[in-house]
Design an enzyme around this catalytic site. Structure first.
Site, PDB file in Angstrom:
ATOM      1  N   LYS A 113     -54.059   8.129 -13.313  1.00 23.61           N
ATOM      2  CA  LYS A 113     -53.328   8.802 -14.998  1.00 23.61           C
ATOM      3  C   LYS A 113     -53.653   8.504 -16.362  1.00 23.61           C
ATOM      4  O   LYS A 113     -54.075   6.648 -16.643  1.00 23.61           O
ATOM      5  CB  LYS A 113     -51.696   8.374 -14.694  1.00 23.61           C
ATOM      6  CG  LYS A 113     -50.572   8.477 -15.825  1.00 23.61           C
ATOM      7  CD  LYS A 113     -49.486   8.097 -15.420  1.00 23.61           C
ATOM      8  CE  LYS A 113     -48.978   7.154 -16.611  1.00 23.61           C
ATOM      9  NZ  LYS A 113     -49.374   7.430 -18.330  1.00 23.61           N
ATOM     10  N   GLU A 150     -55.296  -5.482 -14.510  1.00 29.95           N
ATOM     11  CA  GLU A 150     -56.294  -6.177 -15.441  1.00 29.95           C
ATOM     12  C   GLU A 150     -54.587  -6.326 -16.649  1.00 29.95           C
ATOM     13  O   GLU A 150     -54.470  -5.044 -16.506  1.00 29.95           O
ATOM     14  CB  GLU A 150     -57.278  -5.213 -15.310  1.00 29.95           C
ATOM     15  CG  GLU A 150     -58.484  -5.363 -14.777  1.00 29.95           C
ATOM     16  CD  GLU A 150     -58.537  -6.656 -14.928  1.00 29.95           C
ATOM     17  OE1 GLU A 150     -58.831  -7.033 -15.241  1.00 29.95           O
ATOM     18  OE2 GLU A 150     -59.359  -7.129 -13.375  1.00 29.95           O
ATOM     19  N   LEU A 151     -54.612  -7.223 -17.191  1.00 30.74           N
ATOM     20  CA  LEU A 151     -53.828  -7.054 -18.077  1.00 30.74           C
ATOM     21  C   LEU A 151     -54.362  -7.821 -20.019  1.00 30.74           C
ATOM     22  O   LEU A 151     -55.258  -7.331 -20.269  1.00 30.74           O
ATOM     23  CB  LEU A 151     -52.569  -7.712 -17.503  1.00 30.74           C
ATOM     24  CG  LEU A 151     -51.670  -7.711 -16.386  1.00 30.74           C
ATOM     25  CD1 LEU A 151     -51.094  -8.406 -15.418  1.00 30.74           C
ATOM     26  CD2 LEU A 151     -51.670  -6.285 -16.635  1.00 30.74           C
ATOM     27  N   GLU A 178     -50.193 -11.130 -28.352  1.00 26.34           N
ATOM     28  CA  GLU A 178     -50.912 -10.330 -28.287  1.00 26.34           C
ATOM     29  C   GLU A 178     -50.602  -9.616 -29.576  1.00 26.34           C
ATOM     30  O   GLU A 178     -49.263  -8.194 -29.211  1.00 26.34           O
ATOM     31  CB  GLU A 178     -51.219  -9.348 -26.863  1.00 26.34           C
ATOM     32  CG  GLU A 178     -52.560  -8.900 -27.627  1.00 26.34           C
ATOM     33  CD  GLU A 178     -52.578  -8.300 -25.672  1.00 26.34           C
ATOM     34  OE1 GLU A 178     -52.155  -7.048 -25.449  1.00 26.34           O
ATOM     35  OE2 GLU A 178     -53.905  -8.142 -25.352  1.00 26.34           O
ATOM     36  N   CYS A 223     -58.736  -5.549 -24.798  1.00 23.97           N
ATOM     37  CA  CYS A 223     -58.169  -6.604 -24.794  1.00 23.97           C
ATOM     38  C   CYS A 223     -58.835  -7.861 -24.798  1.00 23.97           C
ATOM     39  O   CYS A 223     -57.865  -8.862 -24.229  1.00 23.97           O
ATOM     40  CB  CYS A 223     -57.866  -6.647 -22.704  1.00 23.97           C
ATOM     41  SG  CYS A 223     -59.677  -6.016 -21.978  1.00 23.97           S
ATOM     42  N   TRP A 278     -54.076   3.459 -23.357  1.00 24.56           N
ATOM     43  CA  TRP A 278     -55.338   4.337 -24.047  1.00 24.56           C
ATOM     44  C   TRP A 278     -55.783   3.945 -24.635  1.00 24.56           C
ATOM     45  O   TRP A 278     -57.189   4.948 -24.682  1.00 24.56           O
ATOM     46  CB  TRP A 278     -54.216   4.594 -25.338  1.00 24.56           C
ATOM     47  CG  TRP A 278     -53.376   3.329 -26.138  1.00 24.56           C
ATOM     48  CD1 TRP A 278     -52.720   2.596 -25.515  1.00 24.56           C
ATOM     49  CD2 TRP A 278     -54.186   2.513 -27.383  1.00 24.56           C
ATOM     50  NE1 TRP A 278     -52.298   2.121 -26.309  1.00 24.56           N
ATOM     51  CE2 TRP A 278     -53.438   1.818 -27.511  1.00 24.56           C
ATOM     52  CE3 TRP A 278     -55.573   3.304 -27.716  1.00 24.56           C
ATOM     53  CZ2 TRP A 278     -54.148   0.432 -28.159  1.00 24.56           C
ATOM     54  CZ3 TRP A 278     -55.312   1.523 -28.869  1.00 24.56           C
ATOM     55  CH2 TRP A 278     -55.041   0.712 -28.388  1.00 24.56           C
ATOM     56  N   ASN A 279     -56.437   2.751 -24.537  1.00 19.77           N
ATOM     57  CA  ASN A 279     -57.612   1.890 -25.525  1.00 19.77           C
ATOM     58  C   ASN A 279     -58.934   2.266 -24.329  1.00 19.77           C
ATOM     59  O   ASN A 279     -59.045   1.765 -23.014  1.00 19.77           O
ATOM     60  CB  ASN A 279     -57.763   1.048 -26.119  1.00 19.77           C
ATOM     61  CG  ASN A 279     -57.943   0.033 -24.701  1.00 19.77           C
ATOM     62  OD1 ASN A 279     -57.146   0.355 -24.056  1.00 19.77           O
ATOM     63  ND2 ASN A 279     -58.387  -1.274 -24.969  1.00 19.77           N
ATOM     64  N   GLY A 303     -53.032  -2.643 -18.106  1.00 19.63           N
ATOM     65  CA  GLY A 303     -52.639  -2.150 -19.333  1.00 19.63           C
ATOM     66  C   GLY A 303     -51.322  -3.541 -19.685  1.00 19.63           C
ATOM     67  O   GLY A 303     -52.106  -4.771 -19.430  1.00 19.63           O
ATOM     68  N   GLY A 304     -50.439  -3.699 -19.845  1.00 20.12           N
ATOM     69  CA  GLY A 304     -50.045  -4.861 -20.270  1.00 20.12           C
ATOM     70  C   GLY A 304     -48.687  -5.411 -19.233  1.00 20.12           C
ATOM     71  O   GLY A 304     -48.809  -4.384 -18.221  1.00 20.12           O
TER      72      GLY A 304
END
Ligand code: NAD
Length: 490
Positions: free
Chosen positions: A174, A249-250, A382, A283, A150-151, A227-228
């Site tokens: 998405k 990319e986490l 995190e 992140c 979402w960010n 995302g996570g």
């Protein structure tokens, strides 16, 4: 009246099979109705992307023509940045100063990829056969499934849509179910730029059905996920269905190392930018401050004063410096980790709770926790919020060990005037980014990505475009002599 957003599939704007309300984090009230893509919607979007991939209207464009479409898209993003920024701020609570400047910069990302479109080259290979011409073609990999958190959705989608289109792929992206408004609205710019139907499809929906259907679909050849780490494990399992080439990319728990020899005022500003910008929901947030004992008290005094002075307020107001968290779930998560950290021995130097006077908005104070060691939850986990955890060190060796002691390795910052020490640290830090005497700089030209649980692969930079291609080796026999023994490998 709630505002209504739509999915964009095969060049058409449409409602999802279901819908859900999106909440404005500054007020806690619903403000828009979003489409929720079902498995069937996802299937239609992927099939549209698959058709578009080989349709002459896209496949027969020259690389320069693809580049021109991307340049046009970049111009539209630049023109519409204020409107897109307002939507992002309404849907995520990120302050307007940040959304506006970040979205304006997103245009530069599209320009960068536009310029790369006609610079993707194959090669002539010197194979060890006298009568063969061998060359390598670089071809677009196919249908891409992009998933973003979402960010910063416009930014995180640009580093997927840009290289995918430059390479000649088609994409279904998405938007996160949290704060999807700016990315859904961006679809209107894609439409206006004139991309053929199906080349770019933008949908939103929930992870368990929409996200799973997208990443396990047999027609998908490439997955680009941000995302996570927990979701990433689902994605990797989903990709067992299509064996798609996947980049991840986490999250991060990025350390900022500050040594005794620094200019305290300058460093304090960099640390504040690193942890309190975007309300800490970044992140690369510099969420662990590792500070050498000699400078600790002076630095913390400055940091606490600066944190207390941050103007919290309505994110749409230009004067606001910190807005709310994006979701109630985030607020509860941060409350929970801070409470556990205090139990584990952390001391609150400032903040540590919700500020007064913001009603049902998801606000949290800029917070600094002094932590006795690395076992405190806020140092290891995190938070994705405005919480800085401070740990003190004495020696460089100790600092390196602390910096590398979490499961993450996205970014890191080093503040020192000692050049030789800086070089030793650059080598020793297990992170995809090392910023020296600065923090949080990004550029389309520079690869971005993590070590360890922070990710797999890189976004940004020239090579990220090659990640959306695959090679084809071409062998051409140049001899006119008949082929002799069919049972001998040549
Ligand atoms: P998240 O992992 O919960 O969700 C990310 C996306 O995955 C959403 O669109 C969600 O709908 C989707 N999803 C959820 N379950 C899925 C499933 N089973 N299959 C497919 N898709 C699924 O992340 P979040 O809470 O939205 O975002 C915060 C995380 O993102 C943090 O960990 C942050 O560090 C990370 N992040 C990383 C970067 C980076 O570039 N390294 C950038 C921004 C954010």
């Amino acid at each position: 009246m709630l505002r209504r957003f739509q999915n964009y599939i095969d060049g058409v704007f449409e409602d999802g099979s279901a819908s859900f309300e999106s909440v404005n984090p500054a007020s806690g009230a619903s403000w828009a109705i979003m489409p929720a893509a079902s498995e069937a919607d996802v299937d239609r979007a992927i099939r549209a992307a698959h058709r578009a991939f080989s349709a002459p209207s896209w496949a027969d464009l020259t690389a320069s023509q693809r580049g021109k479409l991307l340049y046009k898209l970049a111009d539209l993003v630049e023109q519409q940045a204020p409107r897109l920024a307002e939507l992002e701020t309404a849907d995520t609570g990120k302050i307007i100063r940040e959304t506006h400047s970040q979205i304006s910069y997103v245009a530069e990302y599209y320009r960068y990829y536009a310029g790369l479109a006609d610079k993707i080259q194959g090669a002539h290979l010197p194979a060890d056969k006298a009568d063969m011409e061998v060359y390598l073609r670089r071809e677009p990999i196919g249908v891409v499934a992009g998933i973003v958190p979402w960010n910063s959705q416009l930014f995180l989608s640009a580093v997927k849509i840009g290289p995918a289109l430059a390479a000649g792929c088609t994409i279904v992206i998405k938007a996160s179910e949290e704060g999807p408004a700016p990315l859904l609205e961006f679809a209107r710019l894609v439409h206006e730029a004139g991309f053929p139907p199906g080349v770019v499809n933008i949908i939103t929906g929930f992870g368990a059905d929409c996200g799973r259907a997208l990443t396990s679909h047999p027609l998908v050849s490439r997955i680009a996920f941000t995302g996570g780490p927990e979701t990433a494990r689902h994605i990797v399992r989903n990709s067992a269905e299509n064996l798609a080439y996947t980049t991840l990319e986490l999250g991060g728990k990025s350390p900022v190392l500050v040594f005794d020899d620094v200019d305290v005022d300058s460093v304090a500003n960099a640390i504040v930018a690193g942890i309190f910008a975007a309300t800490g929901q970044s992140c690369v947030a510099g969420s662990r401050l590792l500070v050498q004992r000699g400078v600790r008290d002076r630095l913390l005094e400055k940091l606490v004063a600066k944190a207390k002075g941050i103007r919290i307020g309505n994110p749409q107001d230009e004067a606001t410096e910190m807005g709310p968290l994006a979701t109630k779930r985030q607020l509860e998560h941060i409350n929970n980790v801070v409470a556990r950290s205090i139990k584990a021995g952390a001391t609150v130097l400032t903040g540590g709770q919700q500020p007064d006077g913001f009603g049902a908005g998801f606000y949290y104070q800029p917070t600094i926790l002094s932590c006795p060691d690395h076992q405190v939850p806020s140092v290891m986990e995190e938070l994705f919020g405005p919480v800085l955890s401070v740990v003190t060190f004495d020696t460089e060796t100790e600092a390196i060990a602390l910096a590398n002691s979490t499961e993450y390795g996205l970014a890191s910052g080093v503040f020192t005037r000692d050049l030789t020490r800086a070089h030793r640290l650059i080598r020793a830090l297990r992170a995809g980014i090392v910023w020296v005497n600065t923090y949080r700089a990004v550029s389309p030209m520079v690869p971005f990505g993590g070590y360890k649980q922070s990710g797999l692969g890189r976004e940004g930079g020239m090579e990220s475009v090659l990640d959306y291609t695959r090679t084809k080796s071409v062998w051409i026999r140049t001899s006119d002599e008949p082929i002799q023994d069919p049972f001998v490998m040549r």
